[in-house]
Design an enzyme around this catalytic site. Structure first.
Site, PDB file in Angstrom:
ATOM      1  N   ASP A  30       0.858  -1.188   0.000  1.00  0.00           N
ATOM      2  CA  ASP A  30       0.000   0.000   0.000  1.00  0.00           C
ATOM      3  C   ASP A  30       0.895   1.239   0.000  1.00  0.00           C
ATOM      4  O   ASP A  30       1.792   1.352   0.836  1.00  0.00           O
ATOM      5  CB  ASP A  30      -0.886  -0.040   1.265  1.00  0.00           C
ATOM      6  CG  ASP A  30      -1.746   1.198   1.414  1.00  0.00           C
ATOM      7  OD1 ASP A  30      -1.944   1.899   0.411  1.00  0.00           O
ATOM      8  OD2 ASP A  30      -2.225   1.443   2.549  1.00  0.00           O
ATOM      9  N   ASN A  32      -0.603   4.544  -0.336  1.00  0.00           N
ATOM     10  CA  ASN A  32      -1.323   5.765   0.054  1.00  0.00           C
ATOM     11  C   ASN A  32      -2.014   5.662   1.413  1.00  0.00           C
ATOM     12  O   ASN A  32      -2.821   6.505   1.770  1.00  0.00           O
ATOM     13  CB  ASN A  32      -2.328   6.175  -1.029  1.00  0.00           C
ATOM     14  CG  ASN A  32      -3.400   5.112  -1.243  1.00  0.00           C
ATOM     15  OD1 ASN A  32      -3.369   4.062  -0.585  1.00  0.00           O
ATOM     16  ND2 ASN A  32      -4.325   5.367  -2.136  1.00  0.00           N
ATOM     17  N   ASP A  34      -4.299   3.613   2.685  1.00  0.00           N
ATOM     18  CA  ASP A  34      -5.718   3.263   2.875  1.00  0.00           C
ATOM     19  C   ASP A  34      -5.898   1.800   3.281  1.00  0.00           C
ATOM     20  O   ASP A  34      -7.028   1.298   3.342  1.00  0.00           O
ATOM     21  CB  ASP A  34      -6.549   3.589   1.617  1.00  0.00           C
ATOM     22  CG  ASP A  34      -6.123   2.764   0.410  1.00  0.00           C
ATOM     23  OD1 ASP A  34      -5.157   1.968   0.534  1.00  0.00           O
ATOM     24  OD2 ASP A  34      -6.739   2.914  -0.656  1.00  0.00           O
ATOM     25  N   ASP A  38      -1.677  -1.079  -3.908  1.00  0.00           N
ATOM     26  CA  ASP A  38      -1.959  -0.304  -5.119  1.00  0.00           C
ATOM     27  C   ASP A  38      -0.783  -0.365  -6.095  1.00  0.00           C
ATOM     28  O   ASP A  38       0.260  -0.954  -5.797  1.00  0.00           O
ATOM     29  CB  ASP A  38      -2.320   1.144  -4.746  1.00  0.00           C
ATOM     30  CG  ASP A  38      -1.316   1.734  -3.762  1.00  0.00           C
ATOM     31  OD1 ASP A  38      -0.103   1.569  -4.000  1.00  0.00           O
ATOM     32  OD2 ASP A  38      -1.738   2.320  -2.733  1.00  0.00           O
ATOM     33  N   ASP A 107      -4.676  -9.812 -15.751  1.00  0.00           N
ATOM     34  CA  ASP A 107      -5.743 -10.801 -15.619  1.00  0.00           C
ATOM     35  C   ASP A 107      -6.882 -10.352 -16.531  1.00  0.00           C
ATOM     36  O   ASP A 107      -7.300  -9.194 -16.471  1.00  0.00           O
ATOM     37  CB  ASP A 107      -6.229 -10.802 -14.154  1.00  0.00           C
ATOM     38  CG  ASP A 107      -6.532 -12.187 -13.644  1.00  0.00           C
ATOM     39  OD1 ASP A 107      -7.300 -12.880 -14.312  1.00  0.00           O
ATOM     40  OD2 ASP A 107      -6.001 -12.549 -12.577  1.00  0.00           O
ATOM     41  N   ASP A 208      -9.032 -15.743 -16.897  1.00  0.00           N
ATOM     42  CA  ASP A 208      -9.822 -16.282 -15.790  1.00  0.00           C
ATOM     43  C   ASP A 208     -10.808 -17.347 -16.301  1.00  0.00           C
ATOM     44  O   ASP A 208     -11.426 -17.175 -17.353  1.00  0.00           O
ATOM     45  CB  ASP A 208     -10.595 -15.107 -15.169  1.00  0.00           C
ATOM     46  CG  ASP A 208     -11.236 -15.443 -13.851  1.00  0.00           C
ATOM     47  OD1 ASP A 208     -10.502 -15.743 -12.908  1.00  0.00           O
ATOM     48  OD2 ASP A 208     -12.484 -15.397 -13.767  1.00  0.00           O
ATOM     49  N   GLU A 271      -6.465 -20.111 -16.975  1.00  0.00           N
ATOM     50  CA  GLU A 271      -6.852 -20.759 -15.718  1.00  0.00           C
ATOM     51  C   GLU A 271      -7.824 -21.882 -16.071  1.00  0.00           C
ATOM     52  O   GLU A 271      -8.953 -21.625 -16.497  1.00  0.00           O
ATOM     53  CB  GLU A 271      -7.534 -19.773 -14.764  1.00  0.00           C
ATOM     54  CG  GLU A 271      -7.787 -20.436 -13.406  1.00  0.00           C
ATOM     55  CD  GLU A 271      -8.945 -19.835 -12.605  1.00  0.00           C
ATOM     56  OE1 GLU A 271      -9.015 -20.091 -11.398  1.00  0.00           O
ATOM     57  OE2 GLU A 271      -9.785 -19.135 -13.200  1.00  0.00           O
ATOM     58  N   HIS A 332      -4.217 -17.256  -5.442  1.00  0.00           N
ATOM     59  CA  HIS A 332      -5.104 -16.550  -4.516  1.00  0.00           C
ATOM     60  C   HIS A 332      -6.385 -17.308  -4.208  1.00  0.00           C
ATOM     61  O   HIS A 332      -7.230 -16.806  -3.467  1.00  0.00           O
ATOM     62  CB  HIS A 332      -5.435 -15.178  -5.109  1.00  0.00           C
ATOM     63  CG  HIS A 332      -6.176 -15.302  -6.410  1.00  0.00           C
ATOM     64  ND1 HIS A 332      -5.612 -15.829  -7.549  1.00  0.00           N
ATOM     65  CD2 HIS A 332      -7.461 -15.021  -6.736  1.00  0.00           C
ATOM     66  CE1 HIS A 332      -6.502 -15.852  -8.516  1.00  0.00           C
ATOM     67  NE2 HIS A 332      -7.632 -15.362  -8.051  1.00  0.00           N
ATOM     68  N   ASP A 333      -6.559 -18.479  -4.806  1.00  0.00           N
ATOM     69  CA  ASP A 333      -7.773 -19.264  -4.563  1.00  0.00           C
ATOM     70  C   ASP A 333      -7.519 -20.496  -3.714  1.00  0.00           C
ATOM     71  O   ASP A 333      -8.473 -21.210  -3.372  1.00  0.00           O
ATOM     72  CB  ASP A 333      -8.373 -19.734  -5.900  1.00  0.00           C
ATOM     73  CG  ASP A 333      -8.860 -18.583  -6.752  1.00  0.00           C
ATOM     74  OD1 ASP A 333      -9.344 -17.581  -6.185  1.00  0.00           O
ATOM     75  OD2 ASP A 333      -8.748 -18.685  -7.987  1.00  0.00           O
TER      76      ASP A 333
HETATM   77  C1  GLC Z   1     -11.196 -17.450 -10.872  1.00  0.00           C
HETATM   78  C2  GLC Z   1     -10.435 -16.552  -9.929  1.00  0.00           C
HETATM   79  C3  GLC Z   1     -11.186 -16.468  -8.646  1.00  0.00           C
HETATM   80  C4  GLC Z   1     -12.556 -15.883  -8.932  1.00  0.00           C
HETATM   81  C5  GLC Z   1     -13.281 -16.704  -9.978  1.00  0.00           C
HETATM   82  C6  GLC Z   1     -14.473 -15.994 -10.513  1.00  0.00           C
HETATM   83  O1  GLC Z   1     -11.244 -18.752 -10.409  1.00  0.00           O
HETATM   84  O2  GLC Z   1      -9.132 -17.016  -9.778  1.00  0.00           O
HETATM   85  O3  GLC Z   1     -10.519 -15.697  -7.691  1.00  0.00           O
HETATM   86  O4  GLC Z   1     -13.308 -15.845  -7.766  1.00  0.00           O
HETATM   87  O5  GLC Z   1     -12.453 -16.930 -11.092  1.00  0.00           O
HETATM   88  O6  GLC Z   1     -14.085 -14.920 -11.320  1.00  0.00           O
END
Ligand code: GLC
Length: 540
Positions: A30, A32, A34, A38, A107, A208, A271, A332-333
C-alpha cells in the site's frame, strides 16, 4: 498478418524460461495509507522482484469493480480502479517493468462481468434491449429453474430478474453474470478489450476460468458426481459436464491467440482446472491455442512422492509435441503451500517447483514461507467463505498482506490493512529473511537465479530417476550444458539413497551441504531436498 511459426528449439521464448510471480494487488504494498495495496506500491517493490530473479509479473485484476469478488467482477475493462491508482500510474508501472527487462501480464476476465457493468445494466433493462443477448437469459421451466446447474460460490447458478421475468446464468456470484460467447458482438467487444491492453504494451494475459467460457447449447442438466463428499462445495455435487469445457471454447481460444500474435511475442495463460488429458487440449491444434494452460497438479494432488511423480510422468507424456509445460504451487484461490505441507516441507516444494521442466509460477509471499493466516470470523471478506460458512472454503487466509518488515502492519501499510497481517510477521518478513543465508527467501532466491543461469534447468530434458514412498528423484539434462540431479524427500523421515552418479551439491534445503561432493550412498534428512550438479554430462 499473424506469425504462425511453430516452436522448434526449447525455451527460446521469454515465457518459457522466466519465472512468473503472481501479485494480488490488494495485498502486495500500500502506498497511500488506505490499507489496500496499489500500483504505486507495486512499483516501489520492483527491485525486490529483480533481486529475487523474477522477470515476469502477473497482476490479479486492477480494473474498476464493485469488488463483490475482489476485482473478478469487472465493471469497466479498460480503466483502473481508483483504489489501485490511475491509468497514468499503470503506464508508469508498465514502463518501469519494461525498463528492468521484465514483463507484465494482466488478468482478463472474459467469462463474466459485474452486474454493475453498463453492458449488463442495459441487458437487464428490457427483453428488447440490443444487449439482451449479450448475457444468458432463460425462461423458467415449469415454474422452476431452467436447469440444475450450480454456482461455484453456492446455490443455483440462476438468478430471477423480476423486472423482465427471466433468469440469468452466473457461474459464480449473482453479481457476476456470465456473458454469452455465442454472440459475435460479445466476442468483438472482448477482443477490443484485449487489443486495448496490447496496444498499451502489456505482455499478455492470464485468462480467468477459461474452460467456462461456452456452455452447452441445449442447457442439459449436469449429472450427479459419484465422488461428492459433504465437506465439498455444493457446486461439486454435480459434474460440470455441460456447463464447462465445451468443444466450441477452442475456437474462441484460437481467435484470441491470433489476435495476440498480431502483436508479436505476447502470451496467453489459461486458468483451467481440468484433468491432464483435457487440460492439454487447450494447447490447441498445432499449439495454436493457450501458451500455458495452468497446470495445477501440485495444488490438487495429495503431497505424496508416488502420486506426484506419477503425475509429472503423465503430464510429460501427454504434452503435445512442442507444447511447453508449466507448474503452479500457489495462487489466490488455494491454501498456501507452507500451511498445506508444513514450513519445512515447503522448502522441498520450492525446489520441486523450480527444478521441474516448465515455467514455474510463484504466488507472492510463498518465497518467505507465508502461511495461511487465521481470519477472525468478523473479518472474513471472501464471498466463497461467507456463502458457505460451514465448508471452510475461505480464500482470505492466502490473500493477506505481504510481510515486508517487523514494523506495524508488516511494512505493508501505514494503516490497518483490509485483511489481518499474519501473526508471525515479526520473524517471517522480507527484511529479516533476506539477511539470513539459510532462510526460505534465500532458498528461493538461489533456486530462481540458478534456474535463470542454467540452460539445463530451463530447457533440459526431464528424466525420471527414482521414486519410492518417500523420495522423488529426477534429472534435468541438456547436451553441452550439464546435468542436474534433483532428490526430494517428501516426508519428514530420514531415508537413504544410492546415488547413481557423482556430483556436487549446488543447492540444498539444508544449506550446510552446499559445495560438498557426493557419491555412493547418501542419507537424506526428513524434508530434505538436494540439487546436485553431476560431474559428467549424463543425458539419460
Ligand atoms: C477465478 C479466480 C477467482 C474468482 C473466480 C471468478 O477462479 O481465480 O478468484 O473468484 O475466477 O471470477
Amino acid at each position: 498478418m499473424t506469425n504462425k511459426k511453430v516452436l522448434v528449439e526449447p525455451a527460446r521464448l521469454w515465457w518459457q524460461h522466466e519465472v512468473i510471480y503472481q501479485i494480488y494487488p490488494r495485498s502486495f504494498q500500500d502506498s497511500n495509507g488506505d490499507g489496500i495495496g496499489d500500483l504505486n506500491g507495486i512499483m516501489s517493490r520492483l527491485d525486490y522482484l529483480v533481486d529475487l530473479g523474477i522477470k515476469t509479473v502477473w497482476l490479479s485484476p486492477i480494473y474498476p469493480s464493485p469488488m463483490a469478488d475482489f476485482g473478478y467482477d469487472i465493471s469497466d475493462y479498460t480503466d483502473i480502479h481508483p483504489m489501485f491508482g490511475t491509468m497514468a500510474d499503470f503506464d508508469a508501472l508498465l514502463k518501469e517493468v519494461h525498463r528492468r527487462n521484465m514483463k507484465l501480464i494482466l488478468d482478463l476476465v472474459p467469462n463474466h462481468t459485474s452486474d454493475k457493468h453498463p453492458w449488463f445494466i442495459e441487458s437487464r433493462s428490457s427483453r428488447n434491449n440490443p444487449k439482451r443477448d449479450w448475457y444468458l437469459w432463460k425462461d423458467a421451466k415449469d415454474n422452476q429453474l431452467p436447469n440444475n446447474w450450480r454456482a461455484a460460490f453456492g446455490g443455483p447458478a440462476w438468478e430471477w430478474d423480476e423486472n423482465t421475468g427471466q433468469y440469468y446464468y452466473h457461474a459464480f456470484l449473482k453479481e457476476q453474470p456470465d456473458l454469452n460467447w455465442r454472440n459475435p458482438e460479445v466476442k468483438r467487444a472482448m477482443f477490443n478489450v484485449i487489443r486495448f491492453w496490447l496496444e498499451r504494451g502489456v505482455d499478455g494475459f492470464r485468462i480467468d476460468v477459461l474452460w467456462h467460457l461456452i456452455k452447452d447449447k441445449h442447457w442439459r442438466d449436469n449429472p450427479p458426481n459419484p465422488d461428492y463428499k459433504p465437506h465439498m462445495a455444493t457446486y461439486d455435487e454435480l459434474l460440470p459436464l455441460f456447463s464447462t469445457d465445451q468443444p466450441e471454447v477452442h475456437d474462441i481460444v484460437a481467435g484470441i491467440r491470433d489476435l495476440l500474435d498480431e502483436f508479436g511475442d505476447r502470451i496467453m495463460i489459461g486458468e483451467i482446472y481440468l484433468p491432464i488429458s483435457k487440460l492439454v487440449t487447450y494447447y490447441g491444434t498445432s499449439n495454436r491455442g493457450v501458451h500455458l494452460p495452468f497446470n495445477f497438479q501440485l495444488l490438487m494432488l495429495p503431497w505424496s512422492s508416488q502420486k506426484i511423480s506419477a503425475a509429472v510422468q503423465e503430464y510429460e507424456a501427454s504434452l503435445p509435441q512442442g507444447a511447453w509445460p508449466n507448474w503452479v504451487l500457489g495462487n489466490h484461490d488455494q491454501p498456501r503451500i507452507a500451511s498445506r505441507v508444513g514450513a519445512q516441507q515447503a522448502r522441498v516444494a520450492a525446489m520441486m517447483l523450480l527444478t521441474l521442466r516448465g515455467t514455474p509460477t510463484i504466488y507472492y509471499g510463498d518465497e518467505i514461507g507465508m502461511p495461511d493466516v487465521t481470519i477472525p470470523r468478523a473479518e472474513i471478506k471472501d464471498p466463497q467463505a461467507l456463502n458457505m460458512p460451514d465448508k471452510n472454503l475461505g480464500r482470505d487466509p492466502a490473500r493477506t498482506p505481504m510481510q515486508w518488515t517487523d514494523q506495524e502492519h508488516a511494512g505493508f501499510s501505514k494503516s490497518k490493512p483490509w485483511l489481518p497481517v499474519g501473526r508471525n510477521y515479526k520473524c517471517c518478513n522480507v527484511d529479516a529473511l533476506a539477511k539470513q543465508p539459510g532462510s526460505m527467501h534465500a532458498l528461493y532466491r538461489k533456486l530462481i537465479n540458478l534456474r535463470n543461469a542454467e540452460p539445463a534447468l530451463t530447457s533440459g530434458n526431464y528424466v525420471p530417476v527414482y521414486t519410492d514412498h518417500q523420495l522423488f528423484a529426477f534429472k534435468r539434462t541438456l547436451t553441452g550444458a550439464g546435468s542436474f540431479l534433483v532428490i526430494l524427500n517428501l516426508t519428514s523421515r530420514t531415508c537413504y539413497f544410492r546415488l547413481p552418479f557423482s556430483g556436487t551439491v549446488e543447492v540444498s534445503t539444508i544449506p550446510d551441504l552446499e559445495g560438498s561432493s557426493v557419491s555412493g550412498e547418501i542419507v537424506m534428512g526428513g524434508d530434505e531436498g538436494l540439487l546436485i550438479r553431476l560431474d559428467e554430462d549424463i543425458e539419460s
